[in-house]
Design a protein around this motif. Structure first.
Motif, PDB file in Angstrom:
ATOM      1  N   LEU A 272      23.882 -16.012  29.785  1.00 50.30           N
ATOM      2  CA  LEU A 272      23.098 -15.892  28.544  1.00 50.30           C
ATOM      3  C   LEU A 272      21.890 -16.818  28.558  1.00 50.30           C
ATOM      4  CD1 LEU A 272      26.110 -15.906  26.051  1.00 50.30           C
ATOM      5  CD2 LEU A 272      24.872 -13.916  26.911  1.00 50.30           C
ATOM      6  N   PRO A 273      20.848 -16.470  27.815  1.00 49.99           N
ATOM      7  CA  PRO A 273      19.711 -17.389  27.689  1.00 49.99           C
ATOM      8  C   PRO A 273      20.129 -18.629  26.923  1.00 49.99           C
ATOM      9  CG  PRO A 273      19.461 -15.519  26.192  1.00 49.99           C
ATOM     10  CD  PRO A 273      20.652 -15.228  27.063  1.00 49.99           C
ATOM     11  N   SER A 274      19.484 -19.744  27.218  1.00 45.60           N
ATOM     12  CA  SER A 274      19.779 -20.980  26.507  1.00 45.60           C
ATOM     13  C   SER A 274      18.465 -21.707  26.240  1.00 45.60           C
ATOM     14  CB  SER A 274      20.767 -21.829  27.319  1.00 45.60           C
ATOM     15  OG  SER A 274      20.233 -22.120  28.588  1.00 45.60           O
ATOM     16  N   ARG A 275      18.548 -22.831  25.546  1.00 48.79           N
ATOM     17  CA  ARG A 275      17.343 -23.508  25.065  1.00 48.79           C
ATOM     18  C   ARG A 275      16.247 -23.638  26.120  1.00 48.79           C
ATOM     19  NH1 ARG A 275      13.158 -25.001  24.292  1.00 48.79           N
ATOM     20  NH2 ARG A 275      12.321 -26.796  23.143  1.00 48.79           N
ATOM     21  N   TYR A 276      16.604 -24.150  27.293  1.00 49.05           N
ATOM     22  CA  TYR A 276      15.590 -24.430  28.305  1.00 49.05           C
ATOM     23  C   TYR A 276      15.550 -23.374  29.402  1.00 49.05           C
ATOM     24  CZ  TYR A 276      15.696 -28.897  25.920  1.00 49.05           C
ATOM     25  OH  TYR A 276      15.641 -29.863  24.948  1.00 49.05           O
TER      26      TYR A 276
ATOM     27  N   PRO B 283      15.208 -19.624  29.127  1.00 42.75           N
ATOM     28  CA  PRO B 283      15.023 -18.336  28.451  1.00 42.75           C
ATOM     29  C   PRO B 283      14.899 -17.230  29.493  1.00 42.75           C
ATOM     30  CG  PRO B 283      12.960 -19.557  28.450  1.00 42.75           C
ATOM     31  CD  PRO B 283      13.975 -20.423  29.149  1.00 42.75           C
TER      32      PRO B 283
ATOM     33  N   ASP C  64      15.544 -14.317  29.458  1.00 42.84           N
ATOM     34  CA  ASP C  64      15.043 -13.048  28.950  1.00 42.84           C
ATOM     35  C   ASP C  64      13.524 -12.916  29.147  1.00 42.84           C
ATOM     36  OD1 ASP C  64      15.498 -15.252  27.030  1.00 42.84           O
ATOM     37  OD2 ASP C  64      14.363 -14.010  25.623  1.00 42.84           O
ATOM     38  N   ARG C  65      12.875 -14.003  29.482  1.00 39.61           N
ATOM     39  CA  ARG C  65      11.416 -13.944  29.634  1.00 39.61           C
ATOM     40  C   ARG C  65      10.969 -14.152  31.084  1.00 39.61           C
ATOM     41  NH1 ARG C  65       8.824 -17.789  25.213  1.00 39.61           N
ATOM     42  NH2 ARG C  65       7.008 -16.486  25.652  1.00 39.61           N
TER      43      ARG C  65
END
Lengths: 268, 268, 268, 268
Positions: C104-108, C110, C112-113
């Protein structure tokens, strides 16, 4: 196959009584719960938590008087259970961390006192699955299934001596004998299709190598010493070390179980 | 009240696609699920696990072609949510171990970048519940609810700048602002009775002291920045740090969500 | 080899400040801690808990004024890290439940980008280990290691744009690129023998198949984009999704880190 | 005070033997481990895991021949234990979920068979702390402390009959009697400063209300039926249902414990 299983219990309480129920099966690798229902009459607040084995437990305080619980589950189950003669013993050093606890003695499975019997039963078996199957077969052959001969304090040690008991005692004895050979074993309670007479049921699982997947870690296999043949179509409600962990109803006060009805039918 | 809630999703897959669904609410302190149903068309094997937040997650691989999921839950819910103006801030040293993670920045809630805005919004508030309520109110007043203005990569930082978003963005902003003030906050997804237009919904919870129980540890309170008034009759499906943790469907391949229908009705 | 590692941190607090430290490595499969020491000056009450990743976290409130923390660990470590070119990709449906969160994406991170960049970097690679190694190599080649160019809010997206950062940024970028390809990846912080200049260090692990054990589930492999060659003799202190989870010190108030000394030496 | 505690065990194995040790205390609310050391001679690979009670367990396979284990811990401990006459009983419905398991019967604590004795002992006590203290006092008065009178299969039921045992039996009996009154109780093993003769020690904890904090949930209190007076300066190594869970060494094969030395001294 798809099964509709359920049970309905009628309690009578002379005073409000804390009660822990385990009547909600979980979806997992071996079964998929596609419908369920859980009803209380009268309705009282109920909360659910997960115990350290992953079972769903329902907590409530029964009202004084009559109290009815009705829990229904529809599940997709496997028609057969895996049978793997020759599947190898898993050396203790390879048993996964979380499984090690199922090697220890517990209330109804004092494996520390049953080593001699176990050794005798499995004398000619290859270590692993065949030992467990020999134990299962020995229990089925040597223990009489008879209601009213054991109670909530009967341990596997007593069952081995008295040679009589019910499904819970059969499971305890199987578990204790396995553990005394360093084979992890755990208690299972749930539904079995076409059990006769129909009731909630108890059996056991043993952790041995999986010769088909060549997975060195092994996995749980199902054994039922009350049945002459391996049978599938089981719905597991709970796992634990023994009956102390998986009582379908644990009460803390003056609660009487007056009636209980269980059914397992093909899902239409 | 007793609610029947459900959703039905129609996917189309150009190839078999791993999919994780979170569509099964759990019974807990605030809600009791007394009936549920979970259907797949066509039927494929599905297994369920519990994630690190305690949510039930369903894993499967969709077949190629059309794939329909239908999940229904009937729940007893609270008609109102607790509102406690003046409930105190819980100093970080008193926050329970398991709640500390909800103080950290996460993908969509970069609280490390929103401290100035938070400080401004809560300028005149007593620490604790009143700060969270000021944040909730500020979001409701200053952010426009508008479909199509944000997407799956929009974080609270962008929402604070663009001042537009949907329920998910409102929740992320509320969470990020709370955390920047050292108030633990988490994302909630679920159903809300009489939401208009009806859809799956997202809101947030903040952890503050409970002035009524004098419990020094505090507890979670519900906040919904999309609603002008506090409203109960919610069914929580999942909790997490932000939307990354609680996506109702996380897909790993070419899967198209073609249709989705959601309903919440009084249980007959 | 046997290593003595440690760090000493000098804080200055203008007021008592809640602080969470992660400075105690755990014994596990890859490392054995045979000696450790953990000292505070002045001594204040400290309690320890385990976070959801299994890391040991130390909670305390610093006194006002100077505050020194000294944590020492002696560990048996592996001299090399496993390198397995060709180790296969683990399809998402086979990833163990507990590992899914690292997709999953997390704070640092991402992820998804960053899909486009990842796809470009691994264009010619077989799925799995070789993709991760291509990512590691690309980072080492294309990102400049330079102090003072990033800060506590810099994410992998920015590092990919700015092409500059420190070990933490290198790890974040590696993690985000892996996840965008559906390869689970996690952050690791700890000690590395002969790191130059010596400091606490960050690297990452990716979850791919293990072609040697033929274990279909795969396992974690170590990657370090700051190093030209694979190097062993690491002591892991903590695992997490990204730096938000594994900060060696998370403070909740006006605390200044004035000095920090780190050492890793052969154990006599 | 600050204590240096340790134990050294010399095993002799006629064949390589899987062994699980519990010799590493954890830092927690009541104790802070500021230094520790754990040595094996000869050195063999050892891995550590956390069991379901949160204890650290060390797994290894002993080599054939002599094998020495030396585990040392330096800890900050409390000089006294809390004594709260009058602290109230916690009704089962208020017992935290994770504590409920300590109400169940276990291998050495068959509380289902000791209800009558418990009722007699606590006849005149207010429910809660005073009942536990009456139980502790009764055991100290009525059970003889005598080496060699019990073994690894002795349960609390037998100790109640034979009126003789060692610290482990005293603890089991205390636990079983508490549980039969619906008071959660658990086994503790660890070090006790100035125990005479010095050895590893066992005692028990009971879960009752905390009349000082007015916390309705209650908490664990320490009881030691082997001691005439409440004594602090304990280092807890492990918690469990009974001795089956917290054996300092669980072996799975022909391993002989030849020598064991235990020490607890003021830290210089």
């Amino acid at each position: 196959m798809r099964l509709d299983a359920g049970c309905e219990i009628l309690f009578e309480a002379s005073a409000p009584t804390p009660l822990i129920l385990m009547l909600r099966p979980r979806s997992g690798l071996g079964q998929w719960i596609f419908r369920e229902e859980y009803l209380l009459e009268p309705s009282v607040p109920m909360v659910e938590y997960t115990d350290s084995y992953g079972n769903l437990c329902q907590r409530l305080v029964t009202p004084q008087g009559s109290f009815r619980v009705r829990a229904i589950a529809s599940a997709e189950t496997a028609d057969t259970i895996d049978v793997q003669p020759g599947a190898p013993f898993v050396p203790v050093q390879n048993v996964p961390d979380g499984v090690l606890q199922f090697l220890l003695p517990s209330r109804y499975c004092p494996c520390d006192r049953l080593g001699d019997l176990a050794t005798k039963i499995v004398a000619d078996c290859a270590p692993g699955y065949d030992q467990v199957e020999a134990i299962r077969d020995w229990i089925q052959t040597h223990i009489d299934y008879q209601y009213g001969t054991s109670d909530a304090s009967t341990s596997a040690f007593e069952t081995a001596q008295d040679r009589v008991g019910v499904c819970r005692d059969f499971a305890h004895l199987g578990i204790a004998l396995c553990r005394s050979l360093n084979i992890p074993a755990r208690m299972v309670v749930g539904y079995l299709y076409q059990l006769d007479p129909m009731d909630l049921h108890a059996w056991f699982e043993a952790f041995v190598g999986d010769s088909q997947s060549q997975d060195p870690q092994g996995r749980w296999f199902t054994f039922d010493a009350t049945q002459p043949q391996p049978r599938g179509n089981r719905i597991t409600i709970a796992y634990g070390r023994d009956a102390a962990d998986v009582a379908l109803a644990t009460q803390f006060g003056p609660l009487q179980l007056n009636e209980m009805r269980v059914w397992v039918e093909p899902s239409p």
